[in-house]
Design a protein around this motif. Structure first.
Motif, PDB file in Angstrom:
ATOM      1  N   ILE A 120       1.078  -1.181  -0.021  1.00  0.00           N
ATOM      2  CA  ILE A 120      -0.014   0.033   0.153  1.00  0.00           C
ATOM      3  C   ILE A 120       0.709   1.276   0.075  1.00  0.00           C
ATOM      4  N   LYS A 131     -11.503   0.665   5.403  1.00  0.00           N
ATOM      5  CA  LYS A 131      -9.793   0.950   5.567  1.00  0.00           C
ATOM      6  C   LYS A 131      -9.223  -0.340   5.871  1.00  0.00           C
ATOM      7  N   SER A 139      -2.117   1.826   4.901  1.00  0.00           N
ATOM      8  CA  SER A 139      -3.468   1.728   4.942  1.00  0.00           C
ATOM      9  C   SER A 139      -4.013   2.668   3.783  1.00  0.00           C
ATOM     10  N   ILE A 140      -5.152   2.294   3.218  1.00  0.00           N
ATOM     11  CA  ILE A 140      -5.946   2.912   2.258  1.00  0.00           C
ATOM     12  C   ILE A 140      -7.403   2.299   2.322  1.00  0.00           C
ATOM     13  N   ASP A 141      -8.159   3.659   1.998  1.00  0.00           N
ATOM     14  CA  ASP A 141      -9.508   3.378   1.887  1.00  0.00           C
ATOM     15  C   ASP A 141     -10.134   2.672   0.681  1.00  0.00           C
ATOM     16  N   LEU A 147      -7.278   3.268  -9.008  1.00  0.00           N
ATOM     17  CA  LEU A 147      -6.965   4.241  -7.834  1.00  0.00           C
ATOM     18  C   LEU A 147      -7.711   5.361  -8.179  1.00  0.00           C
ATOM     19  N   GLU A 154      -8.820   9.675  -6.073  1.00  0.00           N
ATOM     20  CA  GLU A 154      -8.561  10.684  -4.950  1.00  0.00           C
ATOM     21  C   GLU A 154      -9.707  11.300  -4.617  1.00  0.00           C
ATOM     22  N   SER A 168      -7.250  12.419  -0.278  1.00  0.00           N
ATOM     23  CA  SER A 168      -6.903  11.054   0.066  1.00  0.00           C
ATOM     24  C   SER A 168      -7.092  10.114  -0.947  1.00  0.00           C
ATOM     25  N   LEU A 169      -6.239   9.128  -1.093  1.00  0.00           N
ATOM     26  CA  LEU A 169      -6.341   8.009  -2.232  1.00  0.00           C
ATOM     27  C   LEU A 169      -7.201   7.157  -1.675  1.00  0.00           C
ATOM     28  N   GLN A 170      -8.006   6.387  -2.689  1.00  0.00           N
ATOM     29  CA  GLN A 170      -9.077   5.617  -2.766  1.00  0.00           C
ATOM     30  C   GLN A 170      -8.829   4.490  -3.663  1.00  0.00           C
ATOM     31  N   ARG A 188       2.517   9.599   3.037  1.00  0.00           N
ATOM     32  CA  ARG A 188       1.063  10.105   3.360  1.00  0.00           C
ATOM     33  C   ARG A 188       0.643   9.699   4.889  1.00  0.00           C
TER      34      ARG A 188
END
Length: 364
Positions: A154, A188, A195-197, A226, A228, A232-234, A299
């Motif tokens: 991640i 999450k 970590s990423i959403d 991917l 944003e 925040s990246l999603q 991040r």
């Protein structure tokens, strides 16, 4: 007389048609309120919507000035290549002139009324594309949706590869249901590096099987595009088959379940020189010390290279470790640092991971 009447009829028709102006930003004034204008320029800044009632907005700049452009969420979600709408993007648009708090702005009311340079290629790229853009040649290649082995750490997923597809695997640390029908579900997901959403909407959630519905603490593997949102990246899965769990695909999680070492109690942390980190077992808790060589902000934390004079080691210090030790946020090269950390692997390279404030033993 007849020619005069015809002329008046034509004039009436012309006045009844909304006027469309192609002009400079500086020419959009109060005199053109409620009229349609066409503008071309560069995005100077972008502000995502804070609620369903608030618009997404950006500052559009040309050689004559800057103006605020607003797009409401129901329109914005249909804009082709909207993820490319960020500072530096070239934009052509058509919108209605409006006034808000004594300032003139332009409202885009249809998704087809805004064109973002380069967005078409992003929007039509195949979901299983494995080629990264040339500007991100050092970034990992995106995993194909059908792949069962290519998992990307991640922490290596950055905004330089927005629009690409990746596969991640980790633990669900939070699962948030939508606050309204128009809001997404947000998971999450955390691995050893960050970590990423993961986001998806109600119609997507209704297609998930019972085995795919995860809660906090569950393991999950997700493939998605991917994006944003609000900085925040999603990761956005595009098909229910992009979500896999130990219940639906036990073979994918077999190695992580059988090879996971038992965690040592904190009191058992062994003090080791940095030269021995490469031979330490993943999951082992160690105490290390040395001088900070470099600090790279990430991040969700920072990556630190530590040296004891003979060897070096990379330490990932997550933002969760700064609670009782705010000085860690101001860490600089040359400072001495002592840590209690967990040994892990990133692309077969041994690293040290720090997640809790009590693991920061000394800074000076």
């Amino acid at each position: 007389m007849r020619s005069i009447l015809v002329g008046l009829a034509c004039l009436t028709f012309i006045l009844a048609v909304p006027q469309l102006y192609a002009e400079k930003v500086s020419e959009v004034t109060k005199e053109k309120l409620r009229q349609q204008v066409e503008l071309t320029g560069t995005v100077e800044s972008f502000q995502a919507s804070r609620s369903e009632r608030a618009p997404n907005s950006f500052k559009l700049k040309d050689d004559s000035g800057t103006i605020r452009v607003c797009i409401w969420p129901d329109v914005f979600e249909k804009v082709q290549g909207r993820d490319a709408l960020k500072p530096g993007a070239k934009v052509s648009l058509k919108g209605s002139v409006a006034e808000f708090r004594d300032a003139i702005e332009v409202h885009v009311k249809a998704p087809e009324d805004i064109k973002i340079e380069g967005a078409a290629a992003t929007a039509t790229a195949p979901a299983t594309s494995s080629s990264a853009p040339s500007s991100a040649s050092n970034a990992p290649a995106p995993a194909a949706a059908a792949s069962s082995s290519d998992v990307t750490p991640i922490s290596s997923i950055t905004n330089s590869v927005i629009g690409q597809n990746f596969t991640i695997q980790g633990e669900v640390v939070s699962a948030r249901a939508p606050s309204s029908d128009r809001a997404p579900y947000i998971l999450k997901v955390k691995d050893a590096t960050g970590s990423i959403d993961v986001v998806f909407w109600k119609d997507f959630a209704e297609k998930l099987s019972d085995g795919q519905k995860v809660n906090t603490g569950d393991k999950v593997r997700v493939t998605g595009k991917l994006g944003e949102f609000r900085g925040s990246l999603q990761l956005k899965p595009e098909s229910p088959s992009d979500i896999k769990t130990p219940k639906t695909d036990p073979a994918l999680f077999k190695d992580s379940q059988t090879q996971k070492p038992a965690e040592q109690p904190q009191g058992a942390a062994q003090r080791v020189p940095l030269s021995q980190i490469a031979s330490a077992a993943p999951g082992q808790i160690v105490t290390v010390s040395g001088k900070v060589v470099t600090v790279e902000k990430m991040r969700l934390g920072q990556k630190v290279v530590l040296s004891d004079g003979n060897s070096r080691a990379t330490v990932l210090i997550w933002s969760t470790a700064s609670g009782l030790k705010p000085a860690i946020e101001r860490l600089r090269g040359g400072e001495q640092l002592q840590l209690r950390a967990r040994v892990d692997r990133l692309d077969s390279t041994p690293i040290l991971v720090v997640t809790k404030p009590e693991e920061i033993l000394y800074i000076g």
